[in-house]
Enzyme design. Sequence first.
Site, PDB file in Angstrom:
ATOM      1  N   LYS A  39       8.363 -59.372  42.661  1.00 40.79           N
ATOM      2  CA  LYS A  39       7.324 -58.407  42.271  1.00 40.79           C
ATOM      3  C   LYS A  39       6.663 -57.749  43.470  1.00 40.79           C
ATOM      4  O   LYS A  39       6.183 -56.627  43.372  1.00 40.79           O
ATOM      5  CB  LYS A  39       6.247 -59.096  41.425  1.00 40.79           C
ATOM      6  CG  LYS A  39       6.676 -59.305  39.983  1.00 40.79           C
ATOM      7  CD  LYS A  39       5.501 -59.601  39.075  1.00 40.79           C
ATOM      8  CE  LYS A  39       5.966 -59.733  37.640  1.00 40.79           C
ATOM      9  NZ  LYS A  39       4.927 -60.188  36.737  1.00 40.79           N
ATOM     10  N   LYS A  70      17.701 -56.696  34.610  1.00 41.59           N
ATOM     11  CA  LYS A  70      17.010 -57.144  33.401  1.00 41.59           C
ATOM     12  C   LYS A  70      16.331 -55.980  32.685  1.00 41.59           C
ATOM     13  O   LYS A  70      15.772 -55.102  33.347  1.00 41.59           O
ATOM     14  CB  LYS A  70      15.939 -58.156  33.865  1.00 41.59           C
ATOM     15  CG  LYS A  70      15.478 -59.144  32.839  1.00 41.59           C
ATOM     16  CD  LYS A  70      14.356 -60.016  33.393  1.00 41.59           C
ATOM     17  CE  LYS A  70      13.039 -59.269  33.490  1.00 41.59           C
ATOM     18  NZ  LYS A  70      11.840 -60.086  33.427  1.00 41.59           N
ATOM     19  N   LYS A  90       9.784 -53.756  31.404  1.00 42.97           N
ATOM     20  CA  LYS A  90       8.862 -52.635  31.201  1.00 42.97           C
ATOM     21  C   LYS A  90       8.590 -51.899  32.505  1.00 42.97           C
ATOM     22  O   LYS A  90       8.080 -50.784  32.491  1.00 42.97           O
ATOM     23  CB  LYS A  90       7.560 -53.096  30.523  1.00 42.97           C
ATOM     24  CG  LYS A  90       6.808 -54.187  31.231  1.00 42.97           C
ATOM     25  CD  LYS A  90       5.563 -54.570  30.435  1.00 42.97           C
ATOM     26  CE  LYS A  90       5.522 -55.925  29.990  1.00 42.97           C
ATOM     27  NZ  LYS A  90       4.978 -56.974  29.718  1.00 42.97           N
TER      28      LYS A  90
HETATM   29  P1  ADP Z   1       8.368 -58.157  31.498  1.00 40.97           P
HETATM   30  O1  ADP Z   1       9.366 -58.978  32.284  1.00 40.97           O
HETATM   31  O2  ADP Z   1       8.985 -57.047  30.750  1.00 40.97           O
HETATM   32  O3  ADP Z   1       7.157 -57.776  32.308  1.00 40.97           O
HETATM   33  P2  ADP Z   1       6.793 -60.338  30.378  1.00 40.97           P
HETATM   34  O4  ADP Z   1       6.748 -60.879  31.752  1.00 40.97           O
HETATM   35  O5  ADP Z   1       5.507 -59.951  29.744  1.00 40.97           O
HETATM   36  O6  ADP Z   1       7.831 -59.124  30.347  1.00 40.97           O
HETATM   37  O7  ADP Z   1       7.555 -61.376  29.447  1.00 40.97           O
HETATM   38  C1  ADP Z   1       7.153 -61.819  28.163  1.00 40.97           C
HETATM   39  C2  ADP Z   1       8.221 -62.749  27.592  1.00 40.97           C
HETATM   40  O8  ADP Z   1       9.426 -62.023  27.396  1.00 40.97           O
HETATM   41  C3  ADP Z   1       8.600 -63.917  28.503  1.00 40.97           C
HETATM   42  O9  ADP Z   1       8.907 -65.059  27.716  1.00 40.97           O
HETATM   43  C4  ADP Z   1       9.829 -63.430  29.219  1.00 40.97           C
HETATM   44  O10 ADP Z   1      10.650 -64.485  29.667  1.00 40.97           O
HETATM   45  C5  ADP Z   1      10.497 -62.640  28.116  1.00 40.97           C
HETATM   46  N1  ADP Z   1      11.354 -61.569  28.659  1.00 40.97           N
HETATM   47  C6  ADP Z   1      10.988 -60.544  29.446  1.00 40.97           C
HETATM   48  N2  ADP Z   1      12.039 -59.734  29.736  1.00 40.97           N
HETATM   49  C7  ADP Z   1      13.110 -60.291  29.097  1.00 40.97           C
HETATM   50  C8  ADP Z   1      14.496 -59.935  28.990  1.00 40.97           C
HETATM   51  N3  ADP Z   1      14.977 -58.837  29.590  1.00 40.97           N
HETATM   52  N4  ADP Z   1      15.302 -60.728  28.266  1.00 40.97           N
HETATM   53  C9  ADP Z   1      14.827 -61.835  27.631  1.00 40.97           C
HETATM   54  N5  ADP Z   1      13.540 -62.234  27.698  1.00 40.97           N
HETATM   55  C10 ADP Z   1      12.676 -61.481  28.412  1.00 40.97           C
END
Ligand code: ADP
Length: 351
Positions: free
Chosen positions: A125, A209, A212
């Site tokens: 990050k 991955k 967002k």
């Molecule tokens: P981001 O990575 O989009 O910022 P978050 O950190 O808020 O999302 O993640 C919220 C939940 O969604 C967590 O349990 C995270 O492991 C899961 N998650 C985020 N991106 C993915 C993905 N591409 N595939 C599967 N699970 C994901």
Amino acid sequence: MNQDDASASPTYAGPERILSGVQTSGALHLGNYLGALVKFVRLQDQAECLFFLADLHAITAWQDPELMVPQMRQIAAAYIASGVDPKKAIIFPQSAVHEHAELAWIFNCVARVGWLERMTQFKDKTGKDREGASVGLYDYPVLQAADILLYKATHVPVGEDQKQHLELTRDIAQKFNNDFSAPGFFPLVEPVIEGPGARVMSLRDGLSKMSKSDPSDQSRINLLDDADAIAQKIRRAKTDPEPLPETVEDLKGRPEANNLVGIYAALAGTAKAQVLAEFGGKGFGIFKPALAELTVHKIAPIGEEMRRLMNEPAEMDRILLAGVEKAQSIAAPILAETKRLVGFWSPKRNA
Ligand code: ADP
Ligand code: TRP
């Protein structure tokens, strides 16, 4: 759930409890849905569940104060619209239960700098701007451990990217239990990660991955996308020219095909092998419309229900307030006992 898992800590004798949270820092996408929300819904009938809105984690990066509450309500709406039932699961904003921050401080004094130095998400990050990152972002996994252990949660459904943070949670629990001669006080949490939805990849690049933070909106399906947008993103998703293989083994080296088959399997609640049994040998001209139809069928109604809920802030707030009260009634005695073990004075202490 595998009952043996909860015994990961040999002497932990408490009940099974499931907990997870999602940061309130932006709109949710298909990766969040398949990696986390779908599992919340599945697990809510298996043990006591707490699903919170991680707004303390959200402020580790700048958030506009005006947007904090709407964003938090939007994630709560996503939980409920996906099928989390507030009568079964406890839903609440993390910042409304002050015990999270208090336990995080105690854990700051248990966790070692060397442990945090190894956290790959912080490195990913911050990239080259480590010096400019907030101390909160560095400390993020310690607060996450506090979120979990404040309720003595035994199982945590998350996407694969959270695995390392859950290992740190186990290390903190173990060191606390040792340091304060309290074997089995905190359980050693089991991640619930398995399944084809644990790591959903970008629709534009099967090696990164779905996230967002990806600048291209075409790379992800947002839960608030309408049916047309969803179908269009799947039609345009990157693929290779070959037809789908007959076996999962043959998806190796074909990241985009592997991702789309995985998404289909996760949405249909089946395995990749099953999907290939139906579509193996067929081209993307046949597979993509089927995937688009399935995705629209599963995701578009969630977006509609989210919009309805976001227009009912009073209803949402009633649910959240009830959640805060229930969460606090579990957290307060565990924090009090933790503070007693550390040796802090308390008016209720008789010694
Ligand atoms: P981001 O990575 O989009 O910022 P978050 O950190 O808020 O999302 O993640 C919220 C939940 O969604 C967590 O349990 C995270 O492991 C899961 N998650 C985020 N991106 C993915 C993905 N591409 N595939 C599967 N699970 C994901
Ligand atoms: N770090 C998680 C994420 O980025 C969110 C989170 C915060 C969480 N505290 C948690 C997940 C406790 C599970 C348990 O998605």
